[in-house]
Design an enzyme around this catalytic site. Structure first.
Site, PDB file in Angstrom:
ATOM      1  N   CYS A   2      22.033  24.053  55.787  1.00 33.06           N
ATOM      2  CA  CYS A   2      23.300  24.305  55.640  1.00 33.06           C
ATOM      3  C   CYS A   2      24.281  23.430  56.119  1.00 33.06           C
ATOM      4  CB  CYS A   2      23.422  25.770  56.654  1.00 33.06           C
ATOM      5  SG  CYS A   2      22.348  25.769  58.066  1.00 33.06           S
ATOM      6  N   HIS A  34      29.552  26.138  60.755  1.00 33.90           N
ATOM      7  CA  HIS A  34      29.138  24.970  61.378  1.00 33.90           C
ATOM      8  C   HIS A  34      30.149  23.975  61.267  1.00 33.90           C
ATOM      9  CE1 HIS A  34      25.321  26.856  61.290  1.00 33.90           C
ATOM     10  NE2 HIS A  34      24.415  26.271  60.311  1.00 33.90           N
TER      11      HIS A  34
END
Ligand SMILES: NC(=O)c1ccc[n+]([C@@H]2O[C@H](COP(=O)([O-])OP(=O)(O)OC[C@H]3O[C@@H](n4cnc5c(N)ncnc54)[C@H](OP(=O)(O)O)[C@@H]3O)[C@@H](O)[C@H]2O)c1
Length: 350
Positions: free
Chosen positions: A150, A243
């Site tokens: 990710c 993130h």
């Protein structure tokens, strides 16, 4: 067009739920099978999914009976399998599925395999040519493609336009990763609340090695990696989704802050050219405000499929620095695989 029949492995987990959510409303794909562990098998999806999204479980999957993860249990007419299995299980089972089925995996097990494309559709669509070699060498009717970790997915969308235009010689990147990146049972509230965890097992190696593989060029069926020095530090922070990375770059050619902004903001790839259903109009959004990007405000840009870059400025040690944020479960996980699938369909692989 006939709808493309898809199965989801790891369907009850966090990434599996995002697959279910996006695919329930997809114009091309239809969910026909859901698989998970033996503990969930034989039960209705709504009773075993540890549903964590802030919208209801889609009506069309509630009553589907979850099956144990085994290619022999899969309907033979399934056109495509999305895998959100834990890596250890993926290592054992994904090749068995790929003998017969076309598989797109979010797990890390085969990302660094020389015959397996590690795909970001805007960045390295030409790596799909490995599929034919993989099928020939393994004698598979199906195939296996993966997409990156990710954090790498989010970082790469910001790096690729700069890499293409100015060249990149060195990277220093520090990630601040959301709790949901660790899966449903990833962290206890007591560990993460009021805290930063300064280490995530395997994550720094993934960010470095996957970046080099993705930027590699294919010569005679092999990926030749570029020569870039990468120093990565990965941390977990008390953010639910999204993130963020702080990135400094040493460039091959000089570039001004304005040139970097223009390069990022105008970047488009094959998904945009082909007008794929999940493709964001622009994969990289540039913000000029001094206090952006922020995961809570920016992670859902273009339904979570674009990353947002801000605080682009000169770096006193290297050349350029910036902050990038993106949705780890969408652009970093299920949304990334679904965009892969749309590209595969348009390119005639399905
Ligand atoms: N979370 C993220 O942001 C993210 C991003 C990119 C990639 N990934 C990767 O995506 C994969 C899934 O992550 P996640 O966050 O969704 O994890 P998760 O929430 O822990 O879900 C794990 C899934 O795997 C199933 N499973 C567990 N053991 C199994 C077994 N022995 N056989 C078959 N199925 C089994 C679980 O089914 P039961 O419910 O039946 O136990 C569940 O559906 C991992 O490889 C992860 O590294 C995650």
């Amino acid at each position: 067009m006939d709808r493309i029949r898809v199965a989801i492995l790891g369907a009850t987990g966090l990434v599996g739920q995002v697959f279910v959510d996006i695919l329930s409303n997809h114009p091309w794909f239809e969910i026909v099978e859901l698989m998970a562990s033996k503990e969930s098998a034989g039960k209705k999806y709504e009773t075993v999914a540890k549903w964590a999204l802030n919208k209801p479980i889609p009506e069309i999957v509630r009553d589907i009976t979850v099956k144990e993860t085994n290619p022999k249990e899969l309907r033979s007419d399934v056109d495509l399998v999305f895998s959100a299995l834990p890596s250890g299980i993926a290592k054992e089972l994904e090749p068995k599925f790929a003998e017969k089925f076309k598989v797109i995996s979010k797990a890390s097990a085969y990302r660094m395999d020389n015959l397996v494309p590690l795909l970001i559709p805007e960045v390295n669509p030409e790596h799909l040519e490995l599929i034919e070699i993989q099928q020939r060498k393994n004698k598979w009717d199906g195939f296996l493609i993966t997409d990156p970790n990710c954090t790498t997915c989010i970082f790469m969308l910001s790096l690729k336009p700069i890499y293409d235009k100015f060249g990149v010689e060195a990277v220093i990147a520090t990630s601040m990763q959301a709790i949901s990146g660790a899966g449903y049972e990833g962290l206890y509230a007591m560990q993460i609340h009021d805290n930063i965890i300064p280490f995530i097992k395997g994550e720094e190696e993934k960010l470095k090695n996957e970046t080099l593989k993705i930027l590699g060029r294919i010569e005679d069926g092999k990926i030749i990696k570029p020569n870039i020095k990468i120093s990565a530090t990965c941390t977990r922070v008390p953010v639910i989704h999204g993130h963020t990375l702080s990135v400094s770059l040493k460039l091959r050619d000089k570039a001004t802050v304005d040139e970097i902004k223009k390069t990022l903001a105008s970047f488009k790839g094959l998904p945009q050219e082909l007008n794929l259903p999940s493709a964001p109009k622009y994969p990289v959004i540039v913000r000029d405000e001094i206090n952006r990007p922020q995961p809570r405000l920016d992670r859902n840009t273009y339904n979570g499929m674009a990353v947002t870059v801000g605080r682009i400025r000169e770096d006193e040690v290297l050349d350029i620095k910036y902050i990038v944020t993106g949705h780890n479960l969408v652009r970093g996980a299920a949304g990334a695989s679904i965009l892969d699938a749309e590209l595969l369909y348009k390119k005639g692989y399905l």
